[in-house]
Write an enzyme that holds these catalytic residues in place. Structure first.
Site, PDB file in Angstrom:
ATOM      1  N   HIS A  41     -36.685  -9.535  18.730  1.00  0.00           N
ATOM      2  CA  HIS A  41     -36.093  -8.712  17.678  1.00  0.00           C
ATOM      3  C   HIS A  41     -37.065  -8.663  16.510  1.00  0.00           C
ATOM      4  O   HIS A  41     -38.095  -9.344  16.523  1.00  0.00           O
ATOM      5  CB  HIS A  41     -34.748  -9.318  17.231  1.00  0.00           C
ATOM      6  CG  HIS A  41     -34.903 -10.685  16.671  1.00  0.00           C
ATOM      7  ND1 HIS A  41     -34.740 -11.823  17.430  1.00  0.00           N
ATOM      8  CD2 HIS A  41     -35.283 -11.116  15.438  1.00  0.00           C
ATOM      9  CE1 HIS A  41     -34.997 -12.883  16.675  1.00  0.00           C
ATOM     10  NE2 HIS A  41     -35.339 -12.479  15.467  1.00  0.00           N
ATOM     11  N   THR A  93     -33.761 -18.469  11.676  1.00  0.00           N
ATOM     12  CA  THR A  93     -33.813 -17.907  10.317  1.00  0.00           C
ATOM     13  C   THR A  93     -32.543 -17.140   9.983  1.00  0.00           C
ATOM     14  O   THR A  93     -32.476 -16.481   8.942  1.00  0.00           O
ATOM     15  CB  THR A  93     -35.025 -16.978  10.142  1.00  0.00           C
ATOM     16  OG1 THR A  93     -34.877 -15.867  11.034  1.00  0.00           O
ATOM     17  CG2 THR A  93     -36.324 -17.712  10.437  1.00  0.00           C
ATOM     18  N   THR A  94     -31.551 -17.185  10.873  1.00  0.00           N
ATOM     19  CA  THR A  94     -30.242 -16.587  10.610  1.00  0.00           C
ATOM     20  C   THR A  94     -29.177 -17.660  10.812  1.00  0.00           C
ATOM     21  O   THR A  94     -29.408 -18.626  11.552  1.00  0.00           O
ATOM     22  CB  THR A  94     -29.959 -15.414  11.576  1.00  0.00           C
ATOM     23  OG1 THR A  94     -30.091 -15.879  12.928  1.00  0.00           O
ATOM     24  CG2 THR A  94     -30.911 -14.259  11.327  1.00  0.00           C
ATOM     25  N   HIS A 102     -37.781  -8.185  12.041  1.00  0.00           N
ATOM     26  CA  HIS A 102     -37.360  -8.246  10.638  1.00  0.00           C
ATOM     27  C   HIS A 102     -38.265  -7.270   9.891  1.00  0.00           C
ATOM     28  O   HIS A 102     -39.470  -7.221  10.166  1.00  0.00           O
ATOM     29  CB  HIS A 102     -37.538  -9.658  10.081  1.00  0.00           C
ATOM     30  CG  HIS A 102     -36.778 -10.698  10.861  1.00  0.00           C
ATOM     31  ND1 HIS A 102     -35.515 -11.113  10.522  1.00  0.00           N
ATOM     32  CD2 HIS A 102     -37.105 -11.369  12.001  1.00  0.00           C
ATOM     33  CE1 HIS A 102     -35.087 -12.005  11.397  1.00  0.00           C
ATOM     34  NE2 HIS A 102     -36.038 -12.190  12.311  1.00  0.00           N
ATOM     35  N   HIS A 139     -27.601  -6.647  12.353  1.00  0.00           N
ATOM     36  CA  HIS A 139     -28.588  -7.379  11.553  1.00  0.00           C
ATOM     37  C   HIS A 139     -30.015  -7.006  11.918  1.00  0.00           C
ATOM     38  O   HIS A 139     -30.939  -7.141  11.128  1.00  0.00           O
ATOM     39  CB  HIS A 139     -28.438  -8.891  11.757  1.00  0.00           C
ATOM     40  CG  HIS A 139     -27.085  -9.432  11.449  1.00  0.00           C
ATOM     41  ND1 HIS A 139     -26.564  -9.427  10.177  1.00  0.00           N
ATOM     42  CD2 HIS A 139     -26.135  -9.989  12.251  1.00  0.00           C
ATOM     43  CE1 HIS A 139     -25.349  -9.977  10.209  1.00  0.00           C
ATOM     44  NE2 HIS A 139     -25.065 -10.307  11.448  1.00  0.00           N
ATOM     45  N   HIS A 141     -40.106 -11.438  16.500  1.00  0.00           N
ATOM     46  CA  HIS A 141     -39.789 -12.767  17.029  1.00  0.00           C
ATOM     47  C   HIS A 141     -39.445 -12.687  18.508  1.00  0.00           C
ATOM     48  O   HIS A 141     -38.446 -12.066  18.880  1.00  0.00           O
ATOM     49  CB  HIS A 141     -38.599 -13.379  16.266  1.00  0.00           C
ATOM     50  CG  HIS A 141     -38.950 -13.785  14.875  1.00  0.00           C
ATOM     51  ND1 HIS A 141     -38.014 -13.929  13.882  1.00  0.00           N
ATOM     52  CD2 HIS A 141     -40.152 -14.096  14.330  1.00  0.00           C
ATOM     53  CE1 HIS A 141     -38.640 -14.311  12.762  1.00  0.00           C
ATOM     54  NE2 HIS A 141     -39.924 -14.403  13.014  1.00  0.00           N
ATOM     55  N   GLU A 187     -40.698 -12.535   7.564  1.00  0.00           N
ATOM     56  CA  GLU A 187     -40.006 -13.754   7.142  1.00  0.00           C
ATOM     57  C   GLU A 187     -41.036 -14.797   6.721  1.00  0.00           C
ATOM     58  O   GLU A 187     -41.019 -15.279   5.606  1.00  0.00           O
ATOM     59  CB  GLU A 187     -39.126 -14.262   8.294  1.00  0.00           C
ATOM     60  CG  GLU A 187     -38.068 -13.246   8.669  1.00  0.00           C
ATOM     61  CD  GLU A 187     -36.789 -13.892   9.128  1.00  0.00           C
ATOM     62  OE1 GLU A 187     -36.800 -14.478  10.228  1.00  0.00           O
ATOM     63  OE2 GLU A 187     -35.779 -13.830   8.382  1.00  0.00           O
TER      64      GLU A 187
HETATM   65 ZN   LIG Z   1     -35.946 -13.492  13.815  1.00  0.00          ZN
END
Ligand SMILES: [Zn+2]
Ligand SMILES: *[C@@H]1O[C@H](CO)[C@@H](O)[C@H](O)[C@H]1NC(C)=O
Length: 286
Positions: free
Chosen positions: A120, A227-228, A122, A88, A145, A132
């Site tokens: 990590h 957010t996941t 996005h 992901h 993040h 995000e």
């Molecule tokens: Zn994140």
């Protein structure tokens, strides 16, 4: 223990997840995409305090504060850092999770102190999307993040069950002409984890402070969620107003990573969720 492993695996916080299957499977498009998370993961993803959100100056209240950030061990270069492709995102961790050894953040109106767990990213397929959170409806090409858990809990697995369990520091990335040398150790590491469920030692460990914007005095603050999936509503969010740079060549390396179906990982962001009357603050430290 099993319960902890399960929670951590689901949250995608511990990754390779010791190969515990995420059940059900989720992604960013099609029938397992964000629109379906509330039905696939109804316990939290259908909640009313979800993340990300639009950080809009029409909705926030401005607060002036003297509660400076205390970034303990953010300047330490660890002996070893691990970079992982969990299918992901690209995630980086220290090899120790001992809260007395890892970086620790307090101040900044957080109230408690929070120990570093992982960071990590996005990102988008194109530079017009990828972050995000949005700021005044503007989406950035990528968002970093830095995930921390409250030091009053023993493990991140315990913390994700508590409303005050996590603090995430979010940093927007903006395209710049020049490479950002501070990101080079990560960018170099990406080519070693192209395949899903792979991990490697980072050739050049570095200090977390290299990832923060030079000026961290202005930021948005609200209470939200992971957010996941499973979208636990346990996160005190900080998103800095100032961004860090990344070059086109550098962001391309993120887009070369592969997911479990051997598709490129891109557009791995959840769309913004409604504020639903939550308090949104813009805090200025003086
Ligand atoms: Zn994140
Ligand atoms: C975290 O940082 C705060 C402030 O520097 C410090 O008081 C606390 O002892 C630290 N916690 C740990 C576990 O190192």
């Amino acid at each position: 223990m099993l319960q902890t492993l399960f929670a951590v695996a689901l949250l995608c916080l511990a990754v390779d997840a010791d190969h515990v299957e995420e059940d059900p499977h989720w992604g960013y498009e099609g029938s397992t995409g964000p629109a379906f998370w509330p039905s696939l993961f109804p316990e939290f993803c259908s909640g009313s305090s979800q993340s990300p959100i639009d950080l809009n100056d029409d909705d926030d209240t401005l607060e002036i504060s003297t509660d400076d950030w205390v970034l303990d061990r953010y300047d330490i270069i660890p002996n070893k850092m691990i970079i992982k492709n969990n299918g992901h995102t690209a995630q980086i961790e220290w090899t120790t999770t001992d809260i007395t050894e890892v970086p620790n953040v307090s101040g900044g109106k957080l109230g408690d102190s929070y120990a570093f767990a992982q960071f990590h990213f996005h990102w988008g397929e194109k530079n017009t999307r990828g972050s995000e959170h949005t700021i005044n409806d503007e989406q950035f090409p990528a968002e970093l993040h830095l995930v921390h858990f409250n030091t009053k809990y023993d493990t991140i697995g315990d913390a994700v069950q508590k409303g005050d369990g996590l603090a995430v520091l979010g940093v927007m990335l903006e395209i710049a002409e020049e490479d950002n040398e501070n990101l080079s150790p990560i960018i170099d590491g990406l080519s070693t984890i192209v395949n899903a469920d792979s991990q490697e030692t980072l050739a050049t460990p570095f200090r977390l402070s290299d990832l923060l914007p030079a000026d961290t005095s202005s930021f948005y603050r609200y209470s939200g969620s992971l957010t996941t999936p499973t979208c636990n509503e346990v996160v005190t969010w900080t998103v800095f107003e100032n961004s860090i740079p990344i070059s086109e060549a550098q962001i391309e390396k993120f887009r070369e990573l592969l997911d479990e179906e051997e598709h490129h990982i891109e557009d791995n962001f959840r769309p913004v969720q409604p504020l639903n009357g939550r308090s949104l603050k813009k805090i200025q430290l003086i």
